[in-house]
Design an enzyme around this catalytic site. Sequence first.
Site, short mmCIF file in Angstrom:
data_model
loop_
_atom_site.label_atom_id
_atom_site.label_comp_id
_atom_site.label_asym_id
_atom_site.label_seq_id
_atom_site.Cartn_x
_atom_site.Cartn_y
_atom_site.Cartn_z
N SER A 69 1.15 -1.32 0.12
CA SER A 69 -0.23 0.21 -0.40
C SER A 69 1.10 1.08 0.10
O SER A 69 2.06 1.27 0.44
CB SER A 69 -1.00 0.33 1.45
OG SER A 69 -1.72 -0.81 1.40
N1 SAH Z 1 -0.53 -4.88 4.22
C1 SAH Z 1 0.12 -4.93 3.05
C2 SAH Z 1 -0.86 -4.87 2.18
C3 SAH Z 1 -1.48 -5.79 0.69
S1 SAH Z 1 -1.72 -6.22 -0.55
C4 SAH Z 1 0.99 -3.61 2.90
O1 SAH Z 1 1.83 -3.62 3.46
O2 SAH Z 1 1.66 -3.17 2.12
C5 SAH Z 1 -3.41 -7.12 0.29
C6 SAH Z 1 -2.81 -8.07 0.50
O3 SAH Z 1 -4.05 -8.68 0.97
C7 SAH Z 1 -2.68 -9.18 -0.39
O4 SAH Z 1 -1.05 -10.40 -0.24
C8 SAH Z 1 -3.77 -10.40 -0.92
O5 SAH Z 1 -3.19 -11.53 -0.55
C9 SAH Z 1 -4.28 -10.16 1.43
N2 SAH Z 1 -5.50 -11.14 1.31
C10 SAH Z 1 -6.71 -10.28 0.69
N3 SAH Z 1 -8.12 -11.48 0.54
C11 SAH Z 1 -7.23 -11.94 1.39
C12 SAH Z 1 -8.13 -12.82 2.39
N4 SAH Z 1 -9.07 -13.30 2.55
N5 SAH Z 1 -7.58 -13.30 3.85
C13 SAH Z 1 -5.81 -13.12 4.21
N6 SAH Z 1 -5.59 -12.17 3.14
C14 SAH Z 1 -6.24 -11.53 1.77
#
Ligand code: SAH
Length: 220
Positions: A69
Amino acid sequence: MTMRHSGIGMTSARTRQRMIDRLRDQGIVDEAVLAAMYEVPRHLFVDEALASRAYDDVSLPINYEQTISQPYIVARMIEVLRASTTRPIKKVLEIGTGCGYQAAVLAHVFPEVYSMERIEPLYQRAKSKLHDLAINNVKLSYADGSAGLPDAALFDGIIMAAAAPVMLAALREQLAVGGRMVLPVGRQEQWLYLVEREAQGFRESRLEPVKFVPLLMGKA
Ligand code: SAH
């Protein structure tokens, strides 16, 4: 100039300070959040080829069609979580660990952090990254986070890093009274919401338009 592309200097204290200055310009005021984001080496959470852009205000690919993000949204969500006037926010659940960057920032701000990821290689990588950085107050789970983490509930705060098409009712039941959840909701058009658990019921506020990857079901 080959130096410009080698990443040298891109990760210096000055580069990080510029990110903090920009976050202030964008309206982030919580000093604890700003201090944590100054501390966490964001460039170590992206591929080396992208390290020189790690402190720009953009989201960047982390493989598997996922992104880290943008700094503003990480700061904003944590600031909103912390802004409780009714309950100290100590124990927090993040859904969507991704590369682990936001989990690392959360770990600087809150004593007890849980984070869930459904893509195994991302979970593994985040785990070794947090270990390398000696961050040991984050418990990672390789699991579908859409049902939350009932075994560890209740939480003071829940933060979602992926957007559900509609508000998920199960998750907010894992909030303690006075606790709060910050989450993106929607498909094409998404909004950031704050859900506060009150003595009876929940209060929902719509904060600002956002753009997140979709919340997906099941493990991958
Ligand atoms: N927190 C991260 C952002 C990751 S993007 C950062 O520091 O930048 C969002 C993440 O959510 C992805 O890795 C995706 O695989 C995960 N995600 C999507 N659906 C999910 C679910 N149902 N359970 C757990 N993780 C999920």
